[in-house]
Write a protein that holds these residues in place. Structure first.
Motif, PDB file in Angstrom:
ATOM      1  N   VAL A   4       0.854  -1.186   0.000  1.00  0.00           N
ATOM      2  CA  VAL A   4       0.000   0.000   0.000  1.00  0.00           C
ATOM      3  C   VAL A   4       0.889   1.235   0.000  1.00  0.00           C
ATOM      4  N   ARG A   5       0.759   2.035  -1.036  1.00  0.00           N
ATOM      5  CA  ARG A   5       1.544   3.257  -1.199  1.00  0.00           C
ATOM      6  C   ARG A   5       0.690   4.467  -0.829  1.00  0.00           C
ATOM      7  N   PHE A   6       1.205   5.270   0.092  1.00  0.00           N
ATOM      8  CA  PHE A   6       0.587   6.541   0.447  1.00  0.00           C
ATOM      9  C   PHE A   6       1.410   7.636  -0.208  1.00  0.00           C
ATOM     10  N   GLY A   7       0.791   8.385  -1.111  1.00  0.00           N
ATOM     11  CA  GLY A   7       1.496   9.427  -1.837  1.00  0.00           C
ATOM     12  C   GLY A   7       1.691  10.680  -1.006  1.00  0.00           C
ATOM     13  N   GLU A   8       2.397  11.606  -1.593  1.00  0.00           N
ATOM     14  CA  GLU A   8       2.750  12.839  -0.898  1.00  0.00           C
ATOM     15  C   GLU A   8       1.686  13.915  -1.023  1.00  0.00           C
ATOM     16  N   LYS A   9       0.919  13.920  -2.109  1.00  0.00           N
ATOM     17  CA  LYS A   9       0.038  15.038  -2.405  1.00  0.00           C
ATOM     18  C   LYS A   9      -1.363  14.891  -1.808  1.00  0.00           C
ATOM     19  N   TYR A  10      -1.943  13.707  -1.841  1.00  0.00           N
ATOM     20  CA  TYR A  10      -3.326  13.522  -1.444  1.00  0.00           C
ATOM     21  C   TYR A  10      -3.421  12.609  -0.226  1.00  0.00           C
ATOM     22  N   LYS A  11      -4.471  12.761   0.539  1.00  0.00           N
ATOM     23  CA  LYS A  11      -4.765  11.821   1.615  1.00  0.00           C
ATOM     24  C   LYS A  11      -5.553  10.671   0.984  1.00  0.00           C
ATOM     25  N   GLN A  12      -4.983   9.482   0.998  1.00  0.00           N
ATOM     26  CA  GLN A  12      -5.645   8.346   0.370  1.00  0.00           C
ATOM     27  C   GLN A  12      -6.376   7.519   1.422  1.00  0.00           C
ATOM     28  N   TRP A  13      -7.599   7.912   1.711  1.00  0.00           N
ATOM     29  CA  TRP A  13      -8.390   7.177   2.704  1.00  0.00           C
ATOM     30  C   TRP A  13      -8.648   5.763   2.212  1.00  0.00           C
ATOM     31  N   ASN A  14      -8.832   5.603   0.901  1.00  0.00           N
ATOM     32  CA  ASN A  14      -9.060   4.265   0.355  1.00  0.00           C
ATOM     33  C   ASN A  14      -7.835   3.372   0.572  1.00  0.00           C
ATOM     34  N   ALA A  15      -6.643   3.942   0.498  1.00  0.00           N
ATOM     35  CA  ALA A  15      -5.433   3.159   0.736  1.00  0.00           C
ATOM     36  C   ALA A  15      -5.378   2.693   2.182  1.00  0.00           C
ATOM     37  N   ALA A  16      -5.754   3.569   3.105  1.00  0.00           N
ATOM     38  CA  ALA A  16      -5.781   3.186   4.518  1.00  0.00           C
ATOM     39  C   ALA A  16      -6.799   2.075   4.741  1.00  0.00           C
ATOM     40  N   PHE A  17      -7.927   2.165   4.075  1.00  0.00           N
ATOM     41  CA  PHE A  17      -8.942   1.116   4.190  1.00  0.00           C
ATOM     42  C   PHE A  17      -8.400  -0.205   3.643  1.00  0.00           C
ATOM     43  N   ASP A  18      -7.729  -0.159   2.494  1.00  0.00           N
ATOM     44  CA  ASP A  18      -7.148  -1.374   1.913  1.00  0.00           C
ATOM     45  C   ASP A  18      -6.115  -1.988   2.847  1.00  0.00           C
ATOM     46  N   ALA A  19      -5.303  -1.158   3.483  1.00  0.00           N
ATOM     47  CA  ALA A  19      -4.304  -1.667   4.427  1.00  0.00           C
ATOM     48  C   ALA A  19      -4.988  -2.353   5.604  1.00  0.00           C
ATOM     49  N   GLY A  20      -6.031  -1.743   6.129  1.00  0.00           N
ATOM     50  CA  GLY A  20      -6.774  -2.344   7.238  1.00  0.00           C
ATOM     51  C   GLY A  20      -7.447  -3.646   6.836  1.00  0.00           C
ATOM     52  N   TYR A  21      -8.011  -3.674   5.643  1.00  0.00           N
ATOM     53  CA  TYR A  21      -8.660  -4.888   5.146  1.00  0.00           C
ATOM     54  C   TYR A  21      -7.636  -6.013   4.998  1.00  0.00           C
ATOM     55  N   ALA A  22      -6.482  -5.689   4.428  1.00  0.00           N
ATOM     56  CA  ALA A  22      -5.423  -6.687   4.266  1.00  0.00           C
ATOM     57  C   ALA A  22      -4.950  -7.200   5.630  1.00  0.00           C
ATOM     58  N   ALA A  23      -4.781  -6.294   6.578  1.00  0.00           N
ATOM     59  CA  ALA A  23      -4.351  -6.691   7.924  1.00  0.00           C
ATOM     60  C   ALA A  23      -5.400  -7.582   8.578  1.00  0.00           C
ATOM     61  N   ALA A  24      -6.663  -7.242   8.418  1.00  0.00           N
ATOM     62  CA  ALA A  24      -7.740  -8.046   9.009  1.00  0.00           C
ATOM     63  C   ALA A  24      -7.778  -9.450   8.420  1.00  0.00           C
ATOM     64  N   LEU A  25      -7.389  -9.576   7.161  1.00  0.00           N
ATOM     65  CA  LEU A  25      -7.340 -10.893   6.513  1.00  0.00           C
ATOM     66  C   LEU A  25      -6.051 -11.650   6.828  1.00  0.00           C
ATOM     67  N   GLY A  26      -5.135 -11.017   7.556  1.00  0.00           N
ATOM     68  CA  GLY A  26      -3.864 -11.664   7.887  1.00  0.00           C
ATOM     69  C   GLY A  26      -2.878 -11.676   6.734  1.00  0.00           C
ATOM     70  N   LYS A  27      -3.043 -10.777   5.778  1.00  0.00           N
ATOM     71  CA  LYS A  27      -2.133 -10.711   4.630  1.00  0.00           C
ATOM     72  C   LYS A  27      -0.806 -10.092   5.050  1.00  0.00           C
ATOM     73  N   SER A  28       0.262 -10.487   4.401  1.00  0.00           N
ATOM     74  CA  SER A  28       1.547  -9.827   4.597  1.00  0.00           C
ATOM     75  C   SER A  28       1.441  -8.445   3.979  1.00  0.00           C
ATOM     76  N   LEU A  29       1.633  -7.424   4.806  1.00  0.00           N
ATOM     77  CA  LEU A  29       1.412  -6.046   4.396  1.00  0.00           C
ATOM     78  C   LEU A  29       2.723  -5.269   4.394  1.00  0.00           C
ATOM     79  N   ILE A  30       2.998  -4.622   3.266  1.00  0.00           N
ATOM     80  CA  ILE A  30       4.131  -3.708   3.144  1.00  0.00           C
ATOM     81  C   ILE A  30       3.543  -2.334   2.855  1.00  0.00           C
ATOM     82  N   VAL A  31       3.929  -1.351   3.659  1.00  0.00           N
ATOM     83  CA  VAL A  31       3.449   0.014   3.488  1.00  0.00           C
ATOM     84  C   VAL A  31       4.596   0.859   2.943  1.00  0.00           C
ATOM     85  N   MET A  32       4.252   1.778   2.039  1.00  0.00           N
ATOM     86  CA  MET A  32       5.259   2.663   1.463  1.00  0.00           C
ATOM     87  C   MET A  32       4.783   4.110   1.589  1.00  0.00           C
TER      88      MET A  32
END
Length: 149
Positions: A81-109
């Protein structure tokens, strides 16, 4: 071993292409959301009919896009999950949470200046990176046990 990697997050830079290029030669299959901003925003109304209210316009699009996003995250071995510099990506945060809830290996950038704002997301990740090259090095190590350099 083939790794299925889902690439979530900002769509305004070439980070996906950079990461894919840096993983050349690795046994990795990449998947991602629709990155055409216009298509992503308008898919719901284009398929299901126009909406006068912007809330319902966005609501339809979010639900149609969620079909692809959920499938991609559920099928993935690793979610980046990549969080960019210009915009607040709420959808990216949701995707990260969903992946974590599923027990997926999560890499954040993300860049260092977002560490405080993303501390809870970072805490759920197995790795927090700043560049596509670092993600590629992690994937290379996971697949080959070879360290960079």
């Amino acid at each position: 071993m083939t790794l299925k990697v889902y690439l979530s997050g900002e769509i305004h830079t070439s980070w996906r292409e950079d990461l894919i290029a840096a993983c050349d030669g690795l046994d990795v299959k990449f998947d991602a959301p629709v990155t055409d901003h216009g298509a992503s925003d308008d898919c719901g109304v284009a398929i299901l009919g126009a909406e006068d209210n912007k809330f319902w316009h966005d609501h339809k699009g979010a639900k149609v896009n969620a079909i692809r996003t959920r499938k991609g995250i559920e099928d993935a071995d690793v979610v980046v999950v990549r969080f960019g510099e210009k915009y607040k990506q709420w959808n990216a945060a949701f995707d990260a949470g969903y992946a974590a809830a599923l027990g997926k290996s999560l890499i954040v950038m993300h860049q260092a200046e977002h560490q405080h704002a993303l501390k809870e997301v970072d805490a759920a990740a197995l790795a927090v990176t700043e560049t596509p090259e670092q993600v590629a090095q992690i994937l290379r190590y996971v697949l080959t046990s070879v360290l960079p350099g």
